[in-house]
Design an enzyme around this catalytic site. Structure first.
Site, PDB file in Angstrom:
ATOM      1  N   GLU A 289       0.812  -1.214   0.000  1.00  0.00           N
ATOM      2  CA  GLU A 289       0.000   0.000   0.000  1.00  0.00           C
ATOM      3  C   GLU A 289       0.847   1.266   0.000  1.00  0.00           C
ATOM      4  O   GLU A 289       0.506   2.247  -0.676  1.00  0.00           O
ATOM      5  CB  GLU A 289      -0.951   0.001   1.201  1.00  0.00           C
ATOM      6  CG  GLU A 289      -2.102  -0.965   1.098  1.00  0.00           C
ATOM      7  CD  GLU A 289      -1.737  -2.407   1.426  1.00  0.00           C
ATOM      8  OE1 GLU A 289      -2.566  -3.308   1.222  1.00  0.00           O
ATOM      9  OE2 GLU A 289      -0.584  -2.625   1.887  1.00  0.00           O
TER      10      GLU A 289
ATOM     11  N   HIS B 275      -8.869  -5.801  11.401  1.00  0.00           N
ATOM     12  CA  HIS B 275      -9.576  -5.646  10.125  1.00  0.00           C
ATOM     13  C   HIS B 275     -10.978  -5.074  10.320  1.00  0.00           C
ATOM     14  O   HIS B 275     -11.840  -5.225   9.462  1.00  0.00           O
ATOM     15  CB  HIS B 275      -9.694  -7.000   9.411  1.00  0.00           C
ATOM     16  CG  HIS B 275      -8.417  -7.510   8.856  1.00  0.00           C
ATOM     17  ND1 HIS B 275      -7.375  -7.910   9.649  1.00  0.00           N
ATOM     18  CD2 HIS B 275      -7.987  -7.677   7.579  1.00  0.00           C
ATOM     19  CE1 HIS B 275      -6.368  -8.317   8.897  1.00  0.00           C
ATOM     20  NE2 HIS B 275      -6.714  -8.193   7.628  1.00  0.00           N
TER      21      HIS B 275
END
Length: 327
Positions: free
Chosen positions: A60, A129
Site C-alpha cells: 500500500e 480488520h
C-alpha cells in the site's frame, strides 16, 4: 431511477468518469484480473485495459505513493485499498504527501486523487480488520472525507470526488456492497461534497450519523415512531467538509441531539459536532448531547461479543430516551 447494488453504483461512478477522461485510472490489489476483492471493478479491465485498471503488489505504501506522484503530474488516480485498515501502511503518503503537497508547493502541484475502499467492521474479521478511521483522516487539513450510506450516495459522491482537484477519501462499508437501492439514471448525477442529507424528518430529537450507521439510526427511528417519538435522522455524508448548518437548524427545531457512529468514543467525530452544537445552538438545547459509539476496546472475534461491541438500535433508542427524559 433503477435499483442496483452498492458495488454496481461505485463501478458505474468510476466507469462513467473514466469514459469521459483518459487521465483517470484505477489502481489497487486485485482490482483487475480478479475483478476486485468485492467485485466492485468487475468488467473494468476488459473495458479499459491493463494500463487503466492496474493490479498492484501487496504494498500500500508503494502504490499510494505512485498514485500521489501520478496526480502531481496531471493524472487522476483512483487508489483502492482492499480495506482502510491497510491504509495505515500508506498513511504517510495520504497525510504527509497528498494532503499537504498543494500548500507545500505554493500551489504549484494539485493532487487530484481518490483513495477509496471499505471501512469499519464486517462481522468476525477480528481487531485489525474492523476499524473505522474516518475521524483520523477528517482531522487532516487538505483532505476531503466522505462516507456514503446508500447506492445513490455512493455513486454521486464518488463521481464528485473523482472530479475534485483535491485528495478525497471515499470510505465505503464492506457489508453494504450487496445492498440495493434506487439510483438516478444518466451520467450527470453528482452529489456535492459537504452537503448532509436528512434521511428522515422528525420533531422530537436529532440523530446525526453517517455510513452504515445510517441504517441503524433508521431502524431505531422506526421503532421509536411506534411510541409517537419522531426522530430526525441526519446523514452527514461528508466528514470534511461538514455541513454544520443542516445539523444546527435541526437541533434548533428538536432541541435535542444524539450522535451515532461506529468508531471508538475518544476523539471521534461526535466531539466536533457536539462542540459546534454548543457553540451555535446552546440556548436551544433541552438536554445534553449524547453519543453512541463502539465499545472502547479492539473488536473481539466472538460473534456474541461483536453484537455487544457495535452500536445497535437498542443502544441508540436508550440514548434517545435519555435525552427525552423517558424512562
Amino acid at each position: 431511477m433503477r435499483e442496483i447494488q452498492f458495488r454496481e453504483a461505485i463501478r458505474e461512478a468510476m466507469s462513467e468518469e473514466m469514459r469521459k477522461d483518459d487521465r483517470i485510472f484505477l489502481m489497487g490489489e486485485e482490482v483487475a484480473e480478479y475483478n476486485g476483492a468485492y467485485k466492485v471493478s468487475q468488467g473494468m479491465l476488459a473495458e479499459f485495459g491493463p494500463k487503466r485498471v492496474v493490479d498492484t503488489p501487496i504494498a500500500e505504501l508503494g502504490f499510494a505513493g505512485v498514485g500521489v506522484g501520478a496526480a502531481m503530474m496531471g493524472l487522476r488516480p483512483i487508489i483502492e485499498f482492499m480495506t482502510f485498515n491497510f491504509s495505515l501502511v500508506a498513511i504517510d503518503q495520504v497525510i504527509n504527501n497528498a494532503a499537504k503537497m498543494y500548500q507545500m508547493s505554493g500551489g504549484q502541484y494539485s493532487v487530484p486523487i481518490v483513495f477509496r475502499g471499505p471501512s469499519g467492521s464486517a462481522g468476525q474479521l477480528a481487531a485489525t480488520h474492523s476499524q473505522s478511521f474516518e475521524n483520523w483522516f477528517a482531522n487532516t487539513p487538505g483532505l476531503k472525507v466522505v462516507a456514503p450510506s446508500t447506492p445513490a450516495d455512493g455513486k454521486g459522491l464518488l463521481k464528485s470526488a473523482i472530479l475534485d482537484p483535491n485528495p478525497v477519501l471515499v470510505m465505503e462499508s464492506e457489508v453494504m456492497y450487496g445492498d440495493r437501492g434506487p439510483v438516478p439514471e444518466g451520467e450527470d448525477f453528482y452529489i456535492p461534497i459537504g452537503q448532509a442529507d436528512i434521511k428522515r424528518t422528525g420533531e422530537h430529537v436529532t440523530l446525526v450519523t453517517f455510513g452504515k450507521m445510517v441504517h441503524v439510526a433508521l431502524a431505531a427511528a422506526t421503532e421509536l415512531a411506534k411510541d409517537g417519538v419522531e426522530v430526525e435522522v441526519i446523514d452527514l455524508r461528508s466528514l470534511r467538509p461538514i455541513d454544520y448548518t443542516t445539523i444546527i437548524e435541526s437541533v434548533k427545531k428538536t432541541n435535542r441531539c444524539v450522535f451515532l457512529e461506529e468508531s471508538w468514543p475518544i476523539a471521534a467525530m461526535n466531539g466536533e459536532i457536539t462542540y459546534m452544537i454548543q457553540k451555535r445552538a446552546f440556548d436551544y438545547l433541552d438536554a445534553p448531547v449524547l453519543r453512541v459509539t463502539s465499545r472502547d476496546t479492539p473488536l473481539p472475534y466472538s460473534s456474541v461479543l461483536v453484537d455487544t461491541w457495535l452500536p445497535n438500535p437498542a443502544r441508540t433508542i436508550e440514548a434517545i430516551n435519555a435525552v427525552l427524559y423517558r424512562s
